[in-house]
Design a protein around this motif. Structure first.
Motif, mmCIF file in Angstrom:
data_model
loop_
_atom_site.group_PDB
_atom_site.id
_atom_site.type_symbol
_atom_site.label_atom_id
_atom_site.label_comp_id
_atom_site.label_asym_id
_atom_site.label_seq_id
_atom_site.Cartn_x
_atom_site.Cartn_y
_atom_site.Cartn_z
ATOM 1 N N GLY A 222 0.954 -1.002 -0.054
ATOM 2 C CA GLY A 222 -0.085 0.136 -0.026
ATOM 3 C C GLY A 222 0.776 1.130 -0.133
ATOM 4 N N ALA A 223 1.899 1.145 1.038
ATOM 5 C CA ALA A 223 2.906 2.450 0.864
ATOM 6 C C ALA A 223 3.547 2.681 -0.534
ATOM 7 C CB ALA A 223 4.109 2.217 1.824
ATOM 8 N N LYS A 225 2.293 1.771 -3.276
ATOM 9 C CA LYS A 225 1.300 2.095 -4.199
ATOM 10 C C LYS A 225 1.281 3.586 -4.129
ATOM 11 C CE LYS A 225 -2.706 2.347 -2.894
ATOM 12 N NZ LYS A 225 -3.561 3.477 -2.122
ATOM 13 N N ASP A 226 0.975 4.027 -2.838
ATOM 14 C CA ASP A 226 0.957 5.492 -2.608
ATOM 15 C C ASP A 226 2.100 6.411 -3.263
ATOM 16 O OD1 ASP A 226 -1.221 4.731 -1.330
ATOM 17 O OD2 ASP A 226 -0.672 5.310 0.889
ATOM 18 N N ALA A 227 3.414 5.830 -3.436
ATOM 19 C CA ALA A 227 4.418 6.435 -3.849
ATOM 20 C C ALA A 227 4.302 6.704 -5.262
ATOM 21 C CB ALA A 227 5.667 5.873 -3.560
ATOM 22 N N CYS A 229 1.176 7.250 -6.924
ATOM 23 C CA CYS A 229 -0.124 7.920 -6.941
ATOM 24 C C CYS A 229 0.077 9.313 -6.742
ATOM 25 C CB CYS A 229 -1.263 7.144 -6.300
ATOM 26 S SG CYS A 229 -1.632 5.739 -6.800
ATOM 27 N N SER A 230 0.384 10.234 -7.716
ATOM 28 C CA SER A 230 0.572 11.700 -7.324
ATOM 29 C C SER A 230 -1.115 12.266 -7.112
ATOM 30 C CB SER A 230 0.932 12.689 -8.571
ATOM 31 O OG SER A 230 2.305 11.837 -8.878
ATOM 32 N N PRO A 231 -1.050 13.243 -6.031
ATOM 33 C CA PRO A 231 -2.480 13.970 -6.115
ATOM 34 C C PRO A 231 -2.913 14.348 -7.135
ATOM 35 C CG PRO A 231 -1.014 14.514 -4.190
ATOM 36 C CD PRO A 231 -0.052 13.538 -5.229
ATOM 37 N N THR A 235 -2.209 7.921 -12.298
ATOM 38 C CA THR A 235 -2.364 6.733 -11.670
ATOM 39 C C THR A 235 -3.556 6.392 -10.894
ATOM 40 O OG1 THR A 235 0.153 6.870 -11.802
ATOM 41 C CG2 THR A 235 -0.799 4.903 -10.593
ATOM 42 N N ILE A 236 -3.786 7.506 -9.927
ATOM 43 C CA ILE A 236 -4.946 7.126 -8.820
ATOM 44 C C ILE A 236 -6.447 6.926 -9.694
ATOM 45 C CG2 ILE A 236 -5.607 9.473 -8.626
ATOM 46 C CD1 ILE A 236 -5.159 6.911 -5.868
ATOM 47 N N VAL A 239 -6.117 3.411 -10.531
ATOM 48 C CA VAL A 239 -6.452 2.589 -9.227
ATOM 49 C C VAL A 239 -7.976 2.444 -9.070
ATOM 50 C CG1 VAL A 239 -6.238 2.778 -6.918
ATOM 51 C CG2 VAL A 239 -4.295 3.094 -8.131
ATOM 52 N N ARG A 240 -8.833 3.834 -8.975
ATOM 53 C CA ARG A 240 -10.009 3.672 -8.913
ATOM 54 C C ARG A 240 -10.818 2.926 -9.972
ATOM 55 N NH1 ARG A 240 -13.945 7.223 -11.601
ATOM 56 N NH2 ARG A 240 -12.477 8.189 -12.988
#
Ligand SMILES: NC(=O)c1ccc[n+]([C@@H]2O[C@H](COP(=O)([O-])OP(=O)(O)OC[C@H]3O[C@@H](n4cnc5c(N)ncnc54)[C@H](OP(=O)(O)O)[C@@H]3O)[C@@H](O)[C@H]2O)c1
Length: 281
Positions: A222-223, A225-227, A229-231, A235-236, A239-240
């Motif tokens: 998960g960490a 993955k977060d790296a 996914c830029s706000p 990528t996010i 993921v959605r």
């Protein structure tokens, strides 16, 4: 010279393991047997091994890999049991059959012979596999030598037999799940215009790299993955879409479905014992 390592059944898994054992450079002579002899012959030519009948492997080898499907094990061991009984030298049976316990292999083989149960996966053929190991009536030193022999196959890990079926559903079946994901990602990229060959190799290398990051960094996926996914980024949004498609539930259900299926042979065995109907014969 007497062969010391034998494989009966050189299909997808038996063949992959024979490749891994040959890579170990143990120097032991390896004997291959298969119902369709041409398959064993072709593998023997590739690996520089010898070919023989099932009976020869059962008589001469000290480590005997049983590479047939679980439902064929009873018939195979019924054929070999009289040969095992005649032997006066030590030998170890190695089963890779999903869902069959060491104790069950002993009962089919007709004696309390030492049994090593493994759960490999096909990437052992390229040294990137996972092999879980448990054993019954095997001396510790022999088990350690076996683990050394298997080392070129990839990650080799000793687990209690009670965990073998869960491990089987994850790493034994898992390559098929991963291949689906590789193919689906590549399909998406082809839909976006990437040539098929590039899409396949990018998808496979990306997954290998991502898995390597999990293993090397020790970080939670998960960490990692977060790296990526830029706000407000691209990528996010992907993921959605995966979450909307139920990717996580589908992956969990795949492992659970495989696990439940793995339990079937032993369930049928106990039902058949209760009703005195010899299911495996
Ligand atoms: N495939 C996997 O990824 C995987 C993963 C973990 C565990 N396993 C386990 O590995 C075992 C083998 O599966 P597999 O996928 O490799 O199956 P497979 O590709 O069908 O191979 C089975 C092989 O056994 C041979 N065979 C059948 N009966 C025989 C007999 N009486 N004597 C000698 N050879 C015989 C078959 O010969 P023919 O050439 O005549 O068909 C075939 O080559 C199973 O117990 C399975 O649970 C497989």
């Amino acid at each position: 010279m007497t062969a010391t390592i034998g494989f009966i059944g050189t299909g997808n898994m038996g063949g992959a393991l024979a490749r891994a054992v040959c890579r170990s450079g143990s120097g032991e002579e390896i004997l291959l047997a298969n119902r369709t002899p041409a398959k064993a012959q072709a593998l023997a030519e590739e690996l520089g091994c010898a070919v023989g009948a099932n009976t020869r492997v059962a008589r001469e080898c000290s480590l005997i890999f049983l590479g047939v499907k679980p439902h064929m094990m009873a018939e195979l061991l019924a054929e070999l049991a009289p040969i095992f009984k005649e032997r006066t030298d030590p030998f170890i049976l190695v089963t890779m059959a999903a869902g069959l316990t060491c104790r069950h292999i002993q009962s089919l083989a007709g004696g309390d012979y030492p049994v090593i149960r493994i759960m490999p996966n096909t990437p052992v053929a390229i040294g990137q596999g996972v092999v879980q190991v448990c054993a019954l009536d095997v001396e510790q030193g022999e088990l350690e030598s076996f683990m050394d022999l298997m080392a070129p196959a990839g990650l080799v890990d000793q687990v209690p037999e009670s965990l073998m079926d869960a491990a089987s559903a994850l790493s034994g079946c898992g390559p098929a799940f991963a291949y689906l994901f590789v193919e689906a990602l590549a399909d998406g990229a082809v839909a976006c215009g990437l040539p098929r060959d590039k899409a396949m190799s990018y998808a496979a290398q990306m997954l290998a790299g991502a898995a390597g990051m999990v293993l090397d960094s020790g970080k939670h996926p998960g960490a990692l993955k977060d790296a990526v996914c830029s706000p407000g980024g691209t990528t996010i949004q992907g993921v959605r879409a995966l979450e909307q498609g139920g990717l996580r539930a589908a992956a969990m259900n795949a492992v659970i479905a495989a696990y439940e299926k793995t339990l079937e042979p032993m369930k049928r065995h106990w039902i058949s014992r209760r009703s005195k109907i010899p299911y495996f014969s």
